[in-house]
Design a protein around this motif. Structure first.
Motif, PDB file in Angstrom:
ATOM      1  N   ARG A 206       0.839  -1.211   0.000  1.00 37.69           N
ATOM      2  CA  ARG A 206       0.000   0.000   0.000  1.00 37.69           C
ATOM      3  C   ARG A 206       0.865   1.248   0.000  1.00 37.69           C
ATOM      4  O   ARG A 206       0.470   2.273  -0.563  1.00 37.69           O
ATOM      5  N   LYS A 255      -3.468 -16.050  -0.397  1.00 39.64           N
ATOM      6  CA  LYS A 255      -2.644 -14.874  -0.139  1.00 39.64           C
ATOM      7  C   LYS A 255      -2.944 -14.334   1.235  1.00 39.64           C
ATOM      8  O   LYS A 255      -4.117 -14.223   1.565  1.00 39.64           O
ATOM      9  N   TYR A 320       8.181 -11.158  -4.915  1.00 34.82           N
ATOM     10  CA  TYR A 320       9.035 -10.017  -5.252  1.00 34.82           C
ATOM     11  C   TYR A 320      10.500 -10.448  -5.383  1.00 34.82           C
ATOM     12  O   TYR A 320      11.326  -9.701  -5.864  1.00 34.82           O
TER      13      TYR A 320
HETATM   14  C1  PBG Z   1      -5.152  -4.692  -3.938  1.00 35.70           C
HETATM   15  C2  PBG Z   1      -4.014  -5.607  -3.682  1.00 35.70           C
HETATM   16  C3  PBG Z   1      -3.274  -5.642  -2.504  1.00 35.70           C
HETATM   17  C4  PBG Z   1      -2.254  -6.547  -2.708  1.00 35.70           C
HETATM   18  C5  PBG Z   1      -2.382  -7.053  -3.994  1.00 35.70           C
HETATM   19  N1  PBG Z   1      -3.488  -6.471  -4.582  1.00 35.70           N
HETATM   20  C6  PBG Z   1      -3.399  -4.844  -1.285  1.00 35.70           C
HETATM   21  C7  PBG Z   1      -4.672  -4.815  -0.559  1.00 35.70           C
HETATM   22  O1  PBG Z   1      -5.542  -5.669  -0.737  1.00 35.70           O
HETATM   23  O2  PBG Z   1      -4.838  -3.874   0.193  1.00 35.70           O
HETATM   24  C8  PBG Z   1      -1.189  -6.825  -1.700  1.00 35.70           C
HETATM   25  C9  PBG Z   1       0.028  -7.471  -2.203  1.00 35.70           C
HETATM   26  C10 PBG Z   1       1.207  -7.346  -1.314  1.00 35.70           C
HETATM   27  O3  PBG Z   1       1.124  -6.952  -0.134  1.00 35.70           O
HETATM   28  O4  PBG Z   1       2.305  -7.669  -1.792  1.00 35.70           O
HETATM   29  N2  PBG Z   1      -6.289  -5.172  -4.477  1.00 35.70           N
END
Ligand code: PBG
Length: 331
Positions: A206, A255, A320
């Protein structure tokens, strides 16, 4: 029974250990998440993710070529758009000349075989930093699904191979699948972020996209817990994954990674499509920070984590570390 069975025999030396090793990790298991930003010649490091950059198109394409050369076959794209393009509808998300659409085209022109999977969710385009449209203080499901469908079709038109919805609205996979079919994109796949938890591990991501739920003068939910899953739940993840497969998902994702490997295994056993795992930004940051302090061995911990994710049942790992790990594995 001992001494007929001495388990250490199979651990005697590296040759026998490698012969009986059950799990191996290779560059073709990886997808690489990438942050793209407007402009030219821009490469700015994400402060909480050392070694990860927000890059303009030129740098992004260059890096995609490097990834391909290293054996990494897929990229997950996230766009960082300027504040003035954001609103509550997220309409910049399906601008056919938008940053994401341009990026997809440029990558497919430069490296046609690379599997391009753009992220589908409204948060990078929302003034409120939410994955959906806000009405009366709530993230509304069905209008958001309509927006996500438009977004997905515009990604397919730009040349995306897979659509990757990360928003956690209900029914979005069915709507996106139908939208793709109706527009002739029969071979564009869907990788669904099916079991996506409301996790504190997304913090650095974010920061990268400036996409955290914002303070606002109108009432908005302060976090994403009305759509992302409660991290206390396991059976709910199976339900989500099964629904997504029924709705047309080709790949389902769990995830974050490391804290959810029990879920990965259960989902793997419950569905008959490949399971992907996203080793998220906070997981990356922890390995970086602890190893910078000299408290853990960076490469050893990384390989242990990637192997554990595969052992749990992942066919694909979004990480990453993709480029770095691909190089490490070649040594
Ligand atoms: C947003 C999204 C997020 C991530 C991937 N797509 C953040 C969230 O849901 O707030 C997080 C990925 C990461 O932290 O590496 N739709």
């Amino acid at each position: 029974m001992f001494p007929l069975q001495r388990n250490r025999r199979l651990r005697t030396n590296e040759a026998i250990r490698s012969l009986v090793r059950e799990t191996s990790v290779s560059p073709q298991d990886f997808m690489c998440p990438m942050f793209v930003t407007e402009g030219k010649g821009i490469k700015s490091e994400v402060p909480s993710m050392p070694g990860v950059y927000r890059q303009s198109l030129d740098g992004t394409v260059k890096e995609v070529k490097e990834l391909w050369a290293l054996g990494v076959k897929a990229v997950n794209l996230y766009a960082k758009v300027s504040e003035d393009l954001k609103d509550n509808t997220g309409k910049e998300a399906w601008n056919k000349d938008g940053l994401m659409q341009q990026t997809i085209k440029a990558i497919k022109d430069a490296v046609p075989e690379m599997i391009v999977m753009p992220d589908v969710a409204l948060d990078p385009y929302s003034i409120y930093g939410h994955d959906g449209i806000i009405e009366n203080g709530q993230v509304v499901n069905d209008p958001t699904v309509d927006a996500l469908t438009k977004m997905s079709i515009s990604h397919a038109e730009a040349g995306a191979d897979f659509i990757a919805p990360s928003d956690m609205m209900d029914g979005r996979i069915l709507a996106i699948r139908k939208g793709l079919e109706e527009n002739g994109f029969h071979n564009v796949g869907i990788m669904s972020y099916s079991a996506k938890y409301a996790s504190a591990f997304y913090g650095p991501f974010r920061d990268a996209l400036d996409s955290a739920p914002k303070d606002s003068t109108v009432e908005i939910p302060k976090d994403k817990r009305t759509y992302q899953m409660d991290f206390a739940n396991r059976t709910e993840a199976i339900k989500e994954a099964i629904h997504d497969v029924e709705e047309g998902a080709d790949i389902v994702m769990v995830k974050p990674g490391l804290c959810y490997l029990d879920v990965v295994r259960e989902v793997k056993n419950a569905v008959n499509v490949p399971v992907a795992v996203y080793q998220v930004s906070g997981e990356y940051a922890m390995i970086k920070a602890a190893s910078e302090k000299g408290w853990i061995d960076h490469d050893a911990v990384l390989l242990e984590q990637l192997t554990a994710i595969k052992r749990a049942g992942a066919s694909i790992i979004s990480t990453y570390f993709a480029k770095y790990a691909a190089k490490l594995l070649q040594q």
